[in-house]
Scaffold this active site. Structure first.
Site, PDB file in Angstrom:
ATOM      1  N   LYS A  10      -1.129  66.668 -28.181  1.00  0.00           N
ATOM      2  CA  LYS A  10       0.187  66.192 -28.019  1.00  0.00           C
ATOM      3  C   LYS A  10       0.687  65.791 -29.167  1.00  0.00           C
ATOM      4  O   LYS A  10       1.981  65.575 -29.526  1.00  0.00           O
ATOM      5  CB  LYS A  10      -0.047  64.859 -27.448  1.00  0.00           C
ATOM      6  N   THR A  23       3.510  59.156 -27.380  1.00  0.00           N
ATOM      7  CA  THR A  23       3.616  59.413 -28.599  1.00  0.00           C
ATOM      8  C   THR A  23       4.828  60.081 -29.068  1.00  0.00           C
ATOM      9  O   THR A  23       5.012  60.212 -30.326  1.00  0.00           O
ATOM     10  CB  THR A  23       2.180  60.498 -28.761  1.00  0.00           C
TER      11      THR A  23
END
Length: 209
Positions: free
Chosen positions: A64, A121
């Site tokens: 990610k 994120t």
């Protein structure tokens, strides 16, 4: 036998510290590991879910950060929600594709360790990797950004490792490839996005594409 687990999820530390509601995943093949983590970590503002897919949780937590670099670059170029949604959605396809090649479960990437962590994120300026991508797109050199950051941006070494692994394994990861070439100085962020946008025509349900 050492009974271990992996903790992964949308866990921006500053938000947890001030008590904003949040959740995480503890992945382990041992139910007692999950239960012990839940006993220690669960609070009125923090939930802990169990999962058995350790490989998937680890891969989701690492990859990610590549997409967060891309999202930060998109923001640094002045692009907004449509572009970010494109990067997150197709980024999740890349992460899942890579994870399945390593024996992970597809369901992991639809949950907190996958999509949940990806959203947090890639959309918060609390994210170190988002900050790096944003500043690089604003014209700073990668090295100067890393030198001034004060902490590790995991997405940079992860991008390089995953790029080379994906090439060896024959896995299509165009966003990862674009970020790799930006980090290596082969392309500017704008050139990389332009390259993504002129790829061959696809059907979305063709998962291998």
């Amino acid at each position: 036998i050492r009974k271990l687990g992996v903790l992964s999820g949308p866990n921006l530390a500053k938000e947890i510290l001030i008590g904003h509601p949040g959740a995480t995943v503890v992945a382990s093949p041992f139910a007692e590991v999950v239960r012990s983590a839940q006993d220690v970590l669960i609070s009125p503002s923090f939930r802990v879910y169990g999962h058995r897919d350790v490989i998937g949780a680890e891969i989701a937590g690492a990859l990610k950060n590549i997409i967060a670099l891309a999202s930060g670059m998109s923001g640094g170029l002045g692009f907004q929600h449509n572009t970010q949604s494109l990067l997150l959605t197709r980024g999740l396809v890349e992460i899942t594709r890579f994870g399945l090649s390593q024996g992970a479960q597809a369901s992991t990437f639809r949950g907190l360790a996958g999509m949940g962590d990806l959203i947090a994120t890639c959309s918060s300026d609390l994210s170190r990797n988002y900050q790096v991508g944003y500043r690089v797109a604003q014209g700073e050199s990668l090295q100067s950004v890393l030198d001034s950051l004060g902490y590790v941006a995991e997405g940079v070494p992860t991008t390089r490792s995953v790029y080379h692994m994906s090439r060896e394994l024959g896995i299509q990861m165009p966003i990862t490839e674009g970020i790799y070439h930006i980090l290596e100085g082969h392309l500017s962020p704008r050139e990389a996005i332009e390259t993504l946008m002129v790829r061959e025509y696809k059907y979305e349900e063709e998962f291998s594409g």
